[in-house]
Design an enzyme around this catalytic site. Structure first.
Site, mmCIF file in Angstrom:
data_model
loop_
_atom_site.group_PDB
_atom_site.id
_atom_site.type_symbol
_atom_site.label_atom_id
_atom_site.label_comp_id
_atom_site.label_asym_id
_atom_site.label_seq_id
_atom_site.Cartn_x
_atom_site.Cartn_y
_atom_site.Cartn_z
ATOM 1 N NE ARG A 32 -39.719 83.924 31.370
ATOM 2 C CZ ARG A 32 -39.519 84.851 30.446
ATOM 3 N NH1 ARG A 32 -38.829 84.586 29.361
ATOM 4 N NH2 ARG A 32 -39.998 86.072 30.616
ATOM 5 C CG ASP A 33 -38.732 74.745 26.722
ATOM 6 O OD1 ASP A 33 -39.408 74.381 25.751
ATOM 7 O OD2 ASP A 33 -37.963 73.976 27.345
ATOM 8 C CG ASN A 91 -40.386 71.184 16.758
ATOM 9 O OD1 ASN A 91 -39.888 71.636 15.735
ATOM 10 N ND2 ASN A 91 -39.828 71.327 17.946
ATOM 11 C CD GLU A 99 -38.332 65.719 22.405
ATOM 12 O OE1 GLU A 99 -38.373 66.284 23.514
ATOM 13 O OE2 GLU A 99 -37.284 65.459 21.799
ATOM 14 C CB VAL A 100 -45.002 67.964 24.587
ATOM 15 C CG1 VAL A 100 -46.261 68.070 25.439
ATOM 16 C CG2 VAL A 100 -43.758 67.876 25.457
ATOM 17 C CG HIS A 104 -45.510 72.759 22.053
ATOM 18 N ND1 HIS A 104 -45.991 71.472 21.989
ATOM 19 C CD2 HIS A 104 -44.197 72.699 21.740
ATOM 20 C CE1 HIS A 104 -45.000 70.660 21.666
ATOM 21 N NE2 HIS A 104 -43.897 71.382 21.490
ATOM 22 C CG HIS A 106 -40.673 75.584 20.631
ATOM 23 N ND1 HIS A 106 -39.981 75.084 21.709
ATOM 24 C CD2 HIS A 106 -41.295 74.518 20.076
ATOM 25 C CE1 HIS A 106 -40.175 73.780 21.795
ATOM 26 N NE2 HIS A 106 -40.969 73.402 20.814
HETATM 27 P P1 5GP Z 1 -41.270 69.719 21.194
HETATM 28 O O1 5GP Z 1 -40.027 68.932 20.922
HETATM 29 O O2 5GP Z 1 -42.451 68.828 21.485
HETATM 30 O O3 5GP Z 1 -41.549 70.738 20.134
HETATM 31 O O4 5GP Z 1 -40.957 70.581 22.483
HETATM 32 C C1 5GP Z 1 -41.350 70.267 23.770
HETATM 33 C C2 5GP Z 1 -40.740 71.297 24.709
HETATM 34 O O5 5GP Z 1 -41.361 71.176 25.967
HETATM 35 C C3 5GP Z 1 -39.237 71.136 24.923
HETATM 36 O O6 5GP Z 1 -38.572 72.335 24.527
HETATM 37 C C4 5GP Z 1 -39.116 70.863 26.420
HETATM 38 O O7 5GP Z 1 -37.977 71.466 27.002
HETATM 39 C C5 5GP Z 1 -40.411 71.449 26.973
HETATM 40 N N1 5GP Z 1 -40.881 70.817 28.188
HETATM 41 C C6 5GP Z 1 -41.001 69.477 28.419
HETATM 42 N N2 5GP Z 1 -41.493 69.252 29.645
HETATM 43 C C7 5GP Z 1 -41.695 70.476 30.213
HETATM 44 C C8 5GP Z 1 -42.203 70.905 31.487
HETATM 45 O O8 5GP Z 1 -42.559 70.113 32.347
HETATM 46 N N3 5GP Z 1 -42.267 72.250 31.705
HETATM 47 C C9 5GP Z 1 -41.882 73.156 30.758
HETATM 48 N N4 5GP Z 1 -41.992 74.448 31.074
HETATM 49 N N5 5GP Z 1 -41.410 72.790 29.555
HETATM 50 C C10 5GP Z 1 -41.314 71.471 29.289
#
Ligand code: 5GP
Length: 121
Positions: A32-33, A91, A99-100, A104, A106
């Site tokens: 879960r996010d 993304n 961001e990460v 991944h 979503h």
């Molecule tokens: P992006 O913007 O890279 O597509 O999404 C990264 C997602 O990772 C975001 O929705 C953010 O809330 C989630 N996220 C970031 N750090 C953590 C974490 O430590 N644990 C979990 N479960 N989600 C995270």
């Protein structure tokens, strides 16, 4: 660009940071996010070191790609969105607002999800 082994999802995969696991197999982890943007917000990640969908699509093995794709339906069923529907978002890179830097997907659902795309003003 080299894969950053210190990204947050790499740490989750190494067990250094806890996560709320929904599903796990040899190739995939779903959890879960931490900042859910819908009633259901699950992230699916491959266990391999792929920084983006682009990277995964180009370089992952067939076994990894099959496992990841099959896991989408498994996770959706576990999360309860298999009948009601969901939006799957990957993304990717700077323009995609990733961001990460570990690939991944979503999975957002549990309610009506809004407009598909919002472009900056
Ligand atoms: P992006 O913007 O890279 O597509 O999404 C990264 C997602 O990772 C975001 O929705 C953010 O809330 C989630 N996220 C970031 N750090 C953590 C974490 O430590 N644990 C979990 N479960 N989600 C995270």
């Amino acid at each position: 660009m080299a894969y950053d082994t210190n990204n947050i999802f790499a740490k989750i995969l190494r067990g250094e940071i806890p996560n709320d696991t929904v599903y796990e197999d040899e190739h995939v982890l779903a959890f879960r996010d931490i900042r859910p943007q819908a009633r259901v917000h699950v992230l699916l990640i491959p266990k391999g070191a792929y920084e983006s969908l682009e990277d995964f699509s180009a370089k992952a093995s067939e076994a990894e790609i099959v496992a990841f794709t099959r896991a989408i339906a498994t996770v959706s069923k576990l999360a309860g969105t298999d009948v009601t529907g969901y939006r799957a978002i990957a993304n990717t890179g700077a323009d995609g607002h990733q961001e990460v830097p570990h690939f991944h997907l979503h999975l957002l659902g549990g309610q009506r999800i809004g407009r598909m795309v919002s472009l900056p003003e």
